[in-house]
Design a protein around this motif. Sequence first.
Motif, mmCIF file in Angstrom:
data_model
loop_
_atom_site.group_PDB
_atom_site.id
_atom_site.type_symbol
_atom_site.label_atom_id
_atom_site.label_comp_id
_atom_site.label_asym_id
_atom_site.label_seq_id
_atom_site.Cartn_x
_atom_site.Cartn_y
_atom_site.Cartn_z
ATOM 1 N N LEU A 72 0.829 -1.202 0.000
ATOM 2 C CA LEU A 72 0.000 0.000 0.000
ATOM 3 C C LEU A 72 0.869 1.260 0.000
ATOM 4 O O LEU A 72 0.585 2.226 -0.714
ATOM 5 C CB LEU A 72 -0.919 -0.001 1.226
ATOM 6 N N PHE A 73 1.939 1.236 0.771
ATOM 7 C CA PHE A 73 2.809 2.413 0.852
ATOM 8 C C PHE A 73 3.532 2.649 -0.484
ATOM 9 O O PHE A 73 3.713 3.802 -0.896
ATOM 10 C CB PHE A 73 3.833 2.232 1.974
ATOM 11 N N ASN A 74 3.928 1.578 -1.139
ATOM 12 C CA ASN A 74 4.563 1.725 -2.453
ATOM 13 C C ASN A 74 3.616 2.387 -3.444
ATOM 14 O O ASN A 74 4.029 3.233 -4.253
ATOM 15 C CB ASN A 74 5.015 0.361 -2.977
ATOM 16 N N GLU A 75 2.349 2.007 -3.376
ATOM 17 C CA GLU A 75 1.349 2.625 -4.245
ATOM 18 C C GLU A 75 1.158 4.100 -3.887
ATOM 19 O O GLU A 75 0.998 4.957 -4.753
ATOM 20 C CB GLU A 75 0.014 1.881 -4.141
ATOM 21 N N PHE A 76 1.177 4.380 -2.602
ATOM 22 C CA PHE A 76 1.056 5.767 -2.132
ATOM 23 C C PHE A 76 2.184 6.634 -2.681
ATOM 24 O O PHE A 76 1.956 7.773 -3.115
ATOM 25 C CB PHE A 76 1.058 5.789 -0.596
ATOM 26 N N LEU A 77 3.393 6.113 -2.671
ATOM 27 C CA LEU A 77 4.542 6.880 -3.153
ATOM 28 C C LEU A 77 4.409 7.251 -4.629
ATOM 29 O O LEU A 77 4.942 8.276 -5.069
ATOM 30 C CB LEU A 77 5.837 6.096 -2.918
ATOM 31 N N GLN A 78 3.698 6.426 -5.374
ATOM 32 C CA GLN A 78 3.513 6.690 -6.802
ATOM 33 C C GLN A 78 2.263 7.511 -7.099
ATOM 34 O O GLN A 78 2.014 7.877 -8.240
ATOM 35 C CB GLN A 78 3.416 5.355 -7.565
ATOM 36 N N SER A 79 1.507 7.823 -6.068
ATOM 37 C CA SER A 79 0.241 8.524 -6.240
ATOM 38 C C SER A 79 0.406 10.020 -5.987
ATOM 39 O O SER A 79 1.502 10.498 -5.664
ATOM 40 C CB SER A 79 -0.805 7.970 -5.269
ATOM 41 N N ASP A 80 -0.712 10.751 -6.128
ATOM 42 C CA ASP A 80 -0.692 12.184 -5.832
ATOM 43 C C ASP A 80 -1.201 12.487 -4.422
ATOM 44 O O ASP A 80 -1.463 13.633 -4.070
ATOM 45 C CB ASP A 80 -1.535 12.955 -6.865
ATOM 46 N N ILE A 81 -1.358 11.452 -3.593
ATOM 47 C CA ILE A 81 -1.846 11.624 -2.229
ATOM 48 C C ILE A 81 -0.754 12.253 -1.361
ATOM 49 O O ILE A 81 0.407 11.847 -1.428
ATOM 50 C CB ILE A 81 -2.296 10.279 -1.629
ATOM 51 N N ARG A 82 -1.136 13.222 -0.536
ATOM 52 C CA ARG A 82 -0.160 13.969 0.261
ATOM 53 C C ARG A 82 0.261 13.229 1.531
ATOM 54 O O ARG A 82 1.437 13.151 1.861
ATOM 55 C CB ARG A 82 -0.748 15.334 0.636
ATOM 56 N N ASP A 83 -0.717 12.698 2.291
ATOM 57 C CA ASP A 83 -0.423 12.140 3.611
ATOM 58 C C ASP A 83 -0.704 10.643 3.680
ATOM 59 O O ASP A 83 -1.750 10.179 3.208
ATOM 60 C CB ASP A 83 -1.267 12.831 4.694
ATOM 61 N N PHE A 84 0.208 9.905 4.300
ATOM 62 C CA PHE A 84 0.005 8.489 4.596
ATOM 63 C C PHE A 84 0.011 8.348 6.114
ATOM 64 O O PHE A 84 1.004 8.659 6.773
ATOM 65 C CB PHE A 84 1.115 7.631 3.989
#
Length: 298
Positions: free
Chosen positions: A75-87
């Motif tokens: 999930l975090f790897n996908e987050f890094l490739q996304s435009d989402i600001r906060d994890f």
Amino acid sequence: MNVIITGISGFVGQNLSRYLEENNCNITGLSLRNNWKLTANQDALIHLAGKAHDTANTSADEEYFKINTDLTKKLFNEFLQSDIRDFIYFSSVKASADIVEGILDEDHVSDPKTPYGKSKLLAEQYLLSKDLPKDKRLFIIRPCMIHGPGNKGNLNLLYKIVEKGIPWPLASFHNQRSFLSIDNLNFLILQIIENKNIKSGIYNFADDEFISTNQLIKIISQVSGIKCRLWNVPTGLISSVAKLGDKIKIPLNSERLKKLTESYAVSNKKIKRALNIINLPVSAEEGLIKTIKSFQSK
């Protein structure tokens, strides 16, 4: 504010999503059970989904690492490739320590002993090992025992004991514990996603005050209108009964005794400093009273 939440059907997920919606957030639930992908134009991703600690010790170790570690990495790897600001990753204080001497803060050298704690810590370490783009933030949340209306667990067990007029036989155990009201949890998460000045990092979540189990029994008795009955049975005798419970099915075993009687005090000073606040909205006693009253309606 657009927010994605995994584990939205759980106790925390239901309460948090409702609270955020009431505070002008658009919530999207994300199930990680089958094929999934992150949607665009989101501001924050709150990762609640995970395998909880099994006090009966019936779960295989690999289940914790598959769900709590490997799925979080993906999930975090996908987050890094996304435009989402906060994890925002919901870990646990158990990723830091199973036993606490003194007060647990974020500087404690982590040394979990259980598969649950180890799986959470491995996920934390992976997240922290990745290069985080300057426009993104990573929050690792370590909550202590979360409670609130609709939540079942040891608080409900204690309530049933008091309600039935059964004396509390563990009064000879003296401890100090931290709890986390769902109201305080909701407040803290909203502050984090709204305040862009809060820095990435690990943050303990806990109520402001510590409560002993004996104090908790007294609070339950007061709310219930039932006479408080505390029995000081020798600790050695209680421990022997708990060991018997490890072998045969009785209400008390070693794991449950530990949860009911151990000291586990958690500092929340770091998150309050980051938010520049002195106290959380709900005191530890107020939160517990609210939860206990919810048991009475069932």
